[in-house]
Write an enzyme that holds these catalytic residues in place. Sequence first.
Site, PDB file in Angstrom:
ATOM      1  CB  SER A  71      42.199  41.013  35.032  1.00 25.47           C
ATOM      2  OG  SER A  71      41.720  39.712  35.301  1.00 25.47           O
ATOM      3  CG  ASP A 188      42.299  40.157  38.641  1.00 26.02           C
ATOM      4  OD1 ASP A 188      42.316  41.285  38.131  1.00 26.02           O
ATOM      5  OD2 ASP A 188      41.768  39.173  38.108  1.00 26.02           O
TER       6      ASP A 188
END
Length: 338
Positions: A71, A188
């Site tokens: 991320s 993510d």
Amino acid sequence: MYKQQIKAIFILISNIHSPTMHSTEYNHSTNRTPRIGLALGCGGAKALVHMGVLKALEDNNIPIHAVSGCSMGAYVGALWASGVPADKMIHLAAEMRDKKSLKQLADPAVPPIQGLFYGNKIKEHLRATIGSPKIEELDRKFVCIAANLENYQRVVFNSGDLLEAVHASCAMPGIIVPVTVNGIRCVDGGVIDPVPVYALKKYTDVDYVIAISTTPTLNDIDSDVAIEATLVSANEGLIQEDESATDWIKNKLSDLGKKYNPAAKGNMLDTLRRSLKASQIRIAHDACKQADLAISAVCMESDWDEYERYEHFISLGAKAALNAMENIKKLTTPIPIE
């Protein structure tokens, strides 16, 4: 005479195998500098703490061999692995300090079925800074983590297109449309590996791993501080007795917006994000236990999208790294060559 020759041969053979005869030469080649790796965790704006940590490491001349990230940790890690120094990264964070700047990076998905944004403008913003390198061409070894939506496995990027890998790793569920890489639909990396310690150990040749986590620890969420932060968060937007009429109107308009904004506090995407955070806390806890040193830089009173507080987050990371610097320096002690 024959016995003397035998004795001389025996002494010669003994000297050849004697450790004292070669000890000086042996010691010159037995030690090397340890290969240290950094595992940068997720956290949105809170992951800007990594910039503060990197700044502290640079100022103290700590050699870093490899970095992994997921991320926002992947975004920061990609910059650093590409040779961007911490000072320049902090300057880039300053450019994104207000909502107007962030809106320029928004590319709404129409219709918003898979997510609110595509995330392509963020990828192009990264391209403007570092170009379009391959992961294997970077200054430092780099590993990037995403989650496979089809089989729920960890997707590890340690070669190929860097920008594509970071884009996939930053595709926050519900916010960013899933990114397809090599036929794999990714979201993510923080969903599956919020502090990627294991991947760094498996896919690089590091000796030690320093984990940097922005995820609250189990102790954090059980503390009074966490309870107070939750209460403050729950009371945000409530009208105080001394508020002016203008403030009251603004709050009412804000409340109206929240009713129709899926990402607003208490709504669908916020509920999804908070649910993911609950599981991330446990996963991050276990990951940090696998590291040789874990640095926790947690800001309980802030939200993931408060990029305007970049100075606070960076300062928090630098402070956490400096507090751990004595233990970090211990990891740089030369180790024996196997």
